[in-house]
Motif scaffolding. Structure first.
Motif, PDB file in Angstrom:
ATOM      1  N   PHE A   1       0.969  -0.700  -0.168  1.00  0.00           N
ATOM      2  CA  PHE A   1       0.040  -0.175  -0.161  1.00  0.00           C
ATOM      3  C   PHE A   1       0.741   1.023   0.054  1.00  0.00           C
ATOM      4  CE2 PHE A   1      -3.454  -2.475   1.612  1.00  0.00           C
ATOM      5  CZ  PHE A   1      -3.925  -2.592   0.678  1.00  0.00           C
ATOM      6  N   LEU A   2       2.463   0.753   0.128  1.00  0.00           N
ATOM      7  CA  LEU A   2       3.275   2.311   0.445  1.00  0.00           C
ATOM      8  C   LEU A   2       3.947   2.737  -0.608  1.00  0.00           C
ATOM      9  CD1 LEU A   2       4.470   1.447   3.922  1.00  0.00           C
ATOM     10  CD2 LEU A   2       2.432   3.131   3.536  1.00  0.00           C
ATOM     11  N   HIS A   3       3.074   1.547  -1.943  1.00  0.00           N
ATOM     12  CA  HIS A   3       3.930   1.941  -3.066  1.00  0.00           C
ATOM     13  C   HIS A   3       2.634   1.956  -4.419  1.00  0.00           C
ATOM     14  CE1 HIS A   3       8.090   0.529  -1.838  1.00  0.00           C
ATOM     15  NE2 HIS A   3       7.094  -0.386  -1.021  1.00  0.00           N
TER      16      HIS A   3
ATOM     17  N   ASP B   1     -12.759  -5.145   4.020  1.00  0.00           N
ATOM     18  CA  ASP B   1     -13.778  -6.039   4.643  1.00  0.00           C
ATOM     19  C   ASP B   1     -11.478  -6.365   5.397  1.00  0.00           C
ATOM     20  OD1 ASP B   1     -16.019  -6.314   4.542  1.00  0.00           O
ATOM     21  OD2 ASP B   1     -15.531  -7.416   2.930  1.00  0.00           O
ATOM     22  N   LYS B   2     -10.970  -5.907   5.822  1.00  0.00           N
ATOM     23  CA  LYS B   2      -9.517  -5.757   6.518  1.00  0.00           C
ATOM     24  C   LYS B   2      -9.384  -4.524   7.282  1.00  0.00           C
ATOM     25  CE  LYS B   2      -7.186  -8.937   3.403  1.00  0.00           C
ATOM     26  NZ  LYS B   2      -6.568  -9.594   1.982  1.00  0.00           N
ATOM     27  N   ILE B   3      -9.220  -3.946   8.344  1.00  0.00           N
ATOM     28  CA  ILE B   3      -9.375  -3.359   9.395  1.00  0.00           C
ATOM     29  C   ILE B   3      -7.499  -3.307   9.501  1.00  0.00           C
ATOM     30  CG2 ILE B   3      -8.959  -2.141  11.798  1.00  0.00           C
ATOM     31  CD1 ILE B   3     -11.317  -4.716  12.060  1.00  0.00           C
ATOM     32  N   TYR B   4      -7.324  -1.375   9.001  1.00  0.00           N
ATOM     33  CA  TYR B   4      -5.928  -0.960   8.846  1.00  0.00           C
ATOM     34  C   TYR B   4      -5.921  -0.474  10.022  1.00  0.00           C
ATOM     35  CZ  TYR B   4      -5.339  -4.117   4.962  1.00  0.00           C
ATOM     36  OH  TYR B   4      -4.629  -4.481   4.070  1.00  0.00           O
ATOM     37  N   LEU B   5      -4.497   0.206  10.451  1.00  0.00           N
ATOM     38  CA  LEU B   5      -4.251   1.144  11.619  1.00  0.00           C
ATOM     39  C   LEU B   5      -3.019   1.689  11.350  1.00  0.00           C
ATOM     40  CD1 LEU B   5      -5.815   1.913  14.451  1.00  0.00           C
ATOM     41  CD2 LEU B   5      -4.064   0.513  14.863  1.00  0.00           C
ATOM     42  N   TYR B   6      -3.164   3.087  10.935  1.00  0.00           N
ATOM     43  CA  TYR B   6      -2.408   3.884  10.778  1.00  0.00           C
ATOM     44  C   TYR B   6      -1.815   5.245  11.765  1.00  0.00           C
ATOM     45  CZ  TYR B   6      -5.367   6.499   7.854  1.00  0.00           C
ATOM     46  OH  TYR B   6      -6.179   7.292   7.943  1.00  0.00           O
ATOM     47  N   SER B   7      -0.907   5.239  12.478  1.00  0.00           N
ATOM     48  CA  SER B   7      -1.192   6.704  13.197  1.00  0.00           C
ATOM     49  C   SER B   7      -0.259   7.814  12.872  1.00  0.00           C
ATOM     50  CB  SER B   7      -0.102   5.890  14.418  1.00  0.00           C
ATOM     51  OG  SER B   7       1.606   5.546  14.446  1.00  0.00           O
TER      52      SER B   7
ATOM     53  N   ILE C   1       3.917  16.644   7.807  1.00  0.00           N
ATOM     54  CA  ILE C   1       3.314  15.060   8.487  1.00  0.00           C
ATOM     55  C   ILE C   1       3.664  13.988   8.472  1.00  0.00           C
ATOM     56  CG2 ILE C   1       0.884  14.025   9.215  1.00  0.00           C
ATOM     57  CD1 ILE C   1      -0.544  17.172   7.787  1.00  0.00           C
ATOM     58  N   TYR C   2       4.160  12.407   9.159  1.00  0.00           N
ATOM     59  CA  TYR C   2       5.054  12.221   8.461  1.00  0.00           C
ATOM     60  C   TYR C   2       3.882  10.767   9.849  1.00  0.00           C
ATOM     61  CZ  TYR C   2       8.312  14.590   7.278  1.00  0.00           C
ATOM     62  OH  TYR C   2       9.730  15.424   7.291  1.00  0.00           O
ATOM     63  N   LEU C   3       4.058   9.819   8.737  1.00  0.00           N
ATOM     64  CA  LEU C   3       3.779   8.240   8.964  1.00  0.00           C
ATOM     65  C   LEU C   3       4.240   7.683  10.151  1.00  0.00           C
ATOM     66  CD1 LEU C   3       1.425   6.122   8.493  1.00  0.00           C
ATOM     67  CD2 LEU C   3       2.537   4.613   7.088  1.00  0.00           C
ATOM     68  N   GLY C   4       3.220   7.451  11.498  1.00  0.00           N
ATOM     69  CA  GLY C   4       3.901   6.493  12.548  1.00  0.00           C
ATOM     70  C   GLY C   4       4.358   5.060  12.282  1.00  0.00           C
ATOM     71  N   THR C   5       3.349   4.516  12.065  1.00  0.00           N
ATOM     72  CA  THR C   5       3.376   3.250  12.129  1.00  0.00           C
ATOM     73  C   THR C   5       1.845   3.005  11.109  1.00  0.00           C
ATOM     74  OG1 THR C   5       1.214   2.977  13.809  1.00  0.00           O
ATOM     75  CG2 THR C   5       3.923   2.974  14.268  1.00  0.00           C
ATOM     76  N   PHE C   6       2.240   1.441  11.151  1.00  0.00           N
ATOM     77  CA  PHE C   6       1.065   1.104   9.670  1.00  0.00           C
ATOM     78  C   PHE C   6       1.000  -0.204   9.400  1.00  0.00           C
ATOM     79  CE2 PHE C   6       0.157  -0.137   5.474  1.00  0.00           C
ATOM     80  CZ  PHE C   6      -1.451  -0.347   5.424  1.00  0.00           C
TER      81      PHE C   6
END
Length: 128
Positions: free
Chosen positions: A49-51, A83-89, A97-102
């Motif tokens: 997803f990050l690409h 139908d999949k849960i993703y958590l990002y911070s 603004i930087y992505l912390g976790t994913f």
């Protein structure tokens, strides 16, 4: 694309910016190259997803926001894609603004991370 150390991932949606008014200095979400490498090692499937601008679909399908129990400056976002849960911070303390976790999660882990303090962007999503 970004500078030497950061890569543009996505642009935050209006619903997120409206819910968290005056929190972010910018609408653009970046990731540092070192963080990208860590995620590629730990979460290989999610790293796709990050690409190639795929992370915008995660941001667009964000259903809720919660603050991290142990650190007040980190905001967790809950997203459901296929139908999949993703958590990002995201940490809003810097100018960028930087992505912390994913990572991919499940309902039990989300409730453990956020408790029951989830603010839904849309009231229709509470049933999920």
């Amino acid at each position: 694309m970004g500078s030497k150390n950061r890569i543009l991932l996505a642009v935050l949606t209006q619903s997120i910016l409206h819910k968290l008014r005056n929190t972010f200095m910018s609408k653009e979400l970046y990731i540092k190259k070192a963080k990208l490498k860590k995620i590629e090692v730990k979460h290989q499937k999610e790293a796709s997803f990050l690409h190639k601008n795929n992370f915008q679909s995660i941001v667009d399908n964000t259903i809720g926001i919660c603050s991290y129990k142990y650190h007040e400056n980190i905001i967790n976002f809950i997203s459901i894609v296929d139908d999949k849960i993703y958590l990002y911070s995201i940490s809003p303390t810097n100018f960028y603004i930087y992505l912390g976790t994913f990572f991919k999660s499940d309902k039990r882990k989300v409730l453990k991370q956020c408790g029951y303090n989830i603010e839904f962007l849309n009231n229709e999503k509470k049933s999920i």
